[in-house]
Design a protein around this motif. Structure first.
Motif, PDB file in Angstrom:
ATOM      1  N   GLY A  79      44.316  84.947  57.105  1.00 50.74           N
ATOM      2  CA  GLY A  79      45.586  85.610  56.852  1.00 50.74           C
ATOM      3  C   GLY A  79      46.187  85.264  55.503  1.00 50.74           C
ATOM      4  N   ASP A  80      47.115  86.121  55.052  1.00 56.11           N
ATOM      5  CA  ASP A  80      47.822  85.831  53.807  1.00 56.11           C
ATOM      6  C   ASP A  80      49.033  84.942  54.116  1.00 56.11           C
ATOM      7  N   ASP A  81      49.768  84.559  53.064  1.00 58.05           N
ATOM      8  CA  ASP A  81      50.885  83.631  53.246  1.00 58.05           C
ATOM      9  C   ASP A  81      51.953  84.199  54.168  1.00 58.05           C
ATOM     10  N   ASP A  82      52.231  85.486  54.056  1.00 60.37           N
ATOM     11  CA  ASP A  82      53.257  86.104  54.898  1.00 60.37           C
ATOM     12  C   ASP A  82      52.836  86.102  56.360  1.00 60.37           C
ATOM     13  N   GLU A  83      51.583  86.399  56.625  1.00 58.20           N
ATOM     14  CA  GLU A  83      51.091  86.401  58.005  1.00 58.20           C
ATOM     15  C   GLU A  83      51.086  84.994  58.587  1.00 58.20           C
ATOM     16  N   ARG A  84      50.715  84.032  57.774  1.00 56.47           N
ATOM     17  CA  ARG A  84      50.736  82.649  58.243  1.00 56.47           C
ATOM     18  C   ARG A  84      52.154  82.205  58.567  1.00 56.47           C
ATOM     19  N   ALA A  85      53.115  82.590  57.728  1.00 56.13           N
ATOM     20  CA  ALA A  85      54.514  82.222  57.975  1.00 56.13           C
ATOM     21  C   ALA A  85      55.031  82.874  59.257  1.00 56.13           C
ATOM     22  N   ALA A  86      54.672  84.132  59.488  1.00 60.18           N
ATOM     23  CA  ALA A  86      55.122  84.831  60.688  1.00 60.18           C
ATOM     24  C   ALA A  86      54.555  84.179  61.941  1.00 60.18           C
ATOM     25  N   TYR A  87      53.278  83.804  61.876  1.00 56.91           N
ATOM     26  CA  TYR A  87      52.690  83.192  63.071  1.00 56.91           C
ATOM     27  C   TYR A  87      53.225  81.773  63.264  1.00 56.91           C
ATOM     28  N   ARG A  88      53.522  81.082  62.156  1.00 58.32           N
ATOM     29  CA  ARG A  88      54.115  79.750  62.259  1.00 58.32           C
ATOM     30  C   ARG A  88      55.431  79.813  63.027  1.00 58.32           C
ATOM     31  N   GLU A  89      56.269  80.776  62.688  1.00 56.40           N
ATOM     32  CA  GLU A  89      57.553  80.895  63.357  1.00 56.40           C
ATOM     33  C   GLU A  89      57.376  81.276  64.824  1.00 56.40           C
ATOM     34  N   ALA A  90      56.393  82.117  65.124  1.00 55.79           N
ATOM     35  CA  ALA A  90      56.139  82.485  66.516  1.00 55.79           C
ATOM     36  C   ALA A  90      55.703  81.272  67.328  1.00 55.79           C
ATOM     37  N   VAL A  91      54.834  80.466  66.767  1.00 51.68           N
ATOM     38  CA  VAL A  91      54.391  79.255  67.464  1.00 51.68           C
ATOM     39  C   VAL A  91      55.537  78.259  67.576  1.00 51.68           C
ATOM     40  N   ASN A  92      56.360  78.171  66.529  1.00 49.09           N
ATOM     41  CA  ASN A  92      57.512  77.264  66.573  1.00 49.09           C
ATOM     42  C   ASN A  92      58.417  77.567  67.757  1.00 49.09           C
ATOM     43  N   SER A  93      58.600  78.847  68.060  1.00 46.00           N
ATOM     44  CA  SER A  93      59.489  79.231  69.150  1.00 46.00           C
ATOM     45  C   SER A  93      59.016  78.686  70.479  1.00 46.00           C
ATOM     46  N   VAL A  94      57.715  78.497  70.604  1.00 48.18           N
ATOM     47  CA  VAL A  94      57.137  77.920  71.824  1.00 48.18           C
ATOM     48  C   VAL A  94      57.144  76.397  71.746  1.00 48.18           C
ATOM     49  N   HIS A  95      56.766  75.865  70.595  1.00 48.64           N
ATOM     50  CA  HIS A  95      56.675  74.417  70.432  1.00 48.64           C
ATOM     51  C   HIS A  95      58.017  73.717  70.583  1.00 48.64           C
ATOM     52  N   ARG A  96      59.120  74.421  70.361  1.00 49.83           N
ATOM     53  CA  ARG A  96      60.439  73.795  70.499  1.00 49.83           C
ATOM     54  C   ARG A  96      60.673  73.287  71.913  1.00 49.83           C
ATOM     55  N   MET A  97      59.983  73.851  72.874  1.00 49.13           N
ATOM     56  CA  MET A  97      60.154  73.447  74.276  1.00 49.13           C
ATOM     57  C   MET A  97      59.229  72.310  74.688  1.00 49.13           C
ATOM     58  N   VAL A  98      58.276  71.952  73.827  1.00 46.33           N
ATOM     59  CA  VAL A  98      57.252  70.966  74.203  1.00 46.33           C
ATOM     60  C   VAL A  98      57.610  69.613  73.609  1.00 46.33           C
ATOM     61  N   ARG A  99      58.268  68.810  74.406  1.00 47.11           N
ATOM     62  CA  ARG A  99      58.622  67.448  74.014  1.00 47.11           C
ATOM     63  C   ARG A  99      58.721  66.603  75.274  1.00 47.11           C
ATOM     64  N   SER A 100      58.480  65.317  75.128  1.00 46.56           N
ATOM     65  CA  SER A 100      58.449  64.437  76.293  1.00 46.56           C
ATOM     66  C   SER A 100      59.833  64.293  76.911  1.00 46.56           C
ATOM     67  N   GLY A 101      59.840  63.997  78.219  1.00 47.02           N
ATOM     68  CA  GLY A 101      61.072  63.745  78.944  1.00 47.02           C
ATOM     69  C   GLY A 101      61.145  62.297  79.389  1.00 47.02           C
ATOM     70  N   PRO A 102      62.181  61.940  80.106  1.00 47.51           N
ATOM     71  CA  PRO A 102      62.358  60.546  80.540  1.00 47.51           C
ATOM     72  C   PRO A 102      61.211  60.021  81.393  1.00 47.51           C
ATOM     73  N   SER A 103      60.548  60.895  82.154  1.00 54.83           N
ATOM     74  CA  SER A 103      59.481  60.440  83.041  1.00 54.83           C
ATOM     75  C   SER A 103      58.093  60.559  82.436  1.00 54.83           C
ATOM     76  N   SER A 104      58.001  61.042  81.204  1.00 52.92           N
ATOM     77  CA  SER A 104      56.689  61.197  80.572  1.00 52.92           C
ATOM     78  C   SER A 104      56.066  59.826  80.290  1.00 52.92           C
ATOM     79  N   PRO A 105      54.770  59.656  80.587  1.00 54.90           N
ATOM     80  CA  PRO A 105      54.129  58.353  80.348  1.00 54.90           C
ATOM     81  C   PRO A 105      53.943  58.028  78.875  1.00 54.90           C
ATOM     82  N   VAL A 106      53.935  59.024  78.007  1.00 59.65           N
ATOM     83  CA  VAL A 106      53.869  58.809  76.556  1.00 59.65           C
ATOM     84  C   VAL A 106      54.884  59.729  75.899  1.00 59.65           C
ATOM     85  N   LYS A 107      55.355  59.340  74.725  1.00 60.22           N
ATOM     86  CA  LYS A 107      56.296  60.171  73.985  1.00 60.22           C
ATOM     87  C   LYS A 107      55.521  61.179  73.132  1.00 60.22           C
TER      88      LYS A 107
END
Length: 282
Positions: A79-107
């Motif tokens: 992909g070109d730079d614009d396509e990479r940026a667009a897909y980066r933002e799309a993945v970011n929207s999902v990755h924002r929800m993926v983080r450890s919680g209080p009960s997670s065995p690792v951070k």
């Protein structure tokens, strides 16, 4: 890690064409083994296991998840730079929800740049390993150019260019150090066993193909991870797999580049169509 970030190495030459190094069969052979490599970092493994993103769950949505992953590879590499940026933002929207919680065995946090470095390193190592098994080693100049280009596998997300080890020797040191720290915890291994046995597909598929798939996956794993997964492997197995991959490589060597790269190119075309139609990219 506490070591300073390495400086960026030289960019690939203008003559370098990544399409010369893409194999249509690589995803077929190497996908599950690469997932195991990536998830052998405990923060990645538990992040995937505990992810609240139901639509990205491979066991529940194998076709959608496979499309998303292959589209990422296509846009990162072709992909070109614009396509990479667009897909980066799309993945970011999902990755924002993926983080450890209080009960997670690792951070963990899906935006962790060093975790993204590890995932990119696995994608590069796995593709290079398969390429060498199928077609033989590259000459040093092409090997270094391919390595430098593969930095895009991480920088298409948040990984800064300077985090990618500057050359192949530095990468090998990084890879050996990370592999020595790899740990596949029991709940992560149970999930990976289901993936290896193709349990995400209907019974006729995993019943007929699961055993062969497990054998190929075992052969494509680094030995320490194969042992952690409890997968037996013998010298005879190694010779049989070498013959299989060499035969497939010999066939691919006779296929025109445009046709050989068509499966990867098709996912990039799909991305462009989705953008034009305003549809979700992930």
């Amino acid at each position: 890690m506490t070591s300073p970030l390495p400086a960026a190495g030289p960019a690939p030459t203008a003559e370098f064409d990544i399409r010369d190094h893409l194999d249509g069969s690589a995803a077929l052979f190497g996908a599950a083994a690469n997932v195991i490599m990536q998830l052998s970092a405990p923060a990645v493994g538990h992040g995937v296991l505990e992810s609240p993103v139901e639509s990205g769950n491979l066991m529940r949505h194998p076709i959608k998840r496979t499309r998303t992953t292959l589209t990422y590879l296509a846009v990162a590499l072709l992909g070109d730079d614009d396509e990479r940026a667009a897909y980066r933002e799309a993945v970011n929207s999902v990755h924002r929800m993926v983080r450890s919680g209080p009960s997670s065995p690792v951070k963990y946090n899906a935006f962790d740049q060093r975790l993204q470095l590890w995932v990119a390193a696995c994608l590069y190592w796995g593709s290079r390993d398969l390429s060498e098994r199928m077609h033989g080693p590259l000459d040093p100049a092409d090997a270094e150019a391919l390595y430098r280009f593969s930095e895009r596998l991480g920088s298409t997300l948040q990984m800064p260019t300077g985090l990618w080890p500057p050359d192949l020797a530095a990468f090998q040191r990084y890879w050996d150090a990370q592999l020595a720290q790899a740990r596949i915890d029991p709940p992560v291994r149970a999930m990976l066993d289901d993936i290896v046995d193709l349990k995400m597909f209907p019974w006729p598929v995993h019943a007929s193909m699961g055993r062969l798939h497990r054998w190929v996956v075992a052969g494509l794993l680094p030995a320490p991870l194969r042992e952690q997964m409890g997968m037996p492997w013998t010298d005879r197995d190694e010779r049989r797999l070498a013959r299989l991959l060499t035969a497939v490589g010999a066939v691919e060597d006779r296929i025109p580049k445009q046709l050989k790269t068509l499966p990867v190119q098709a996912f990039l075309w799909d991305l462009r169509l989705r953008r034009r139609m305003g549809r979700s990219l992930v």
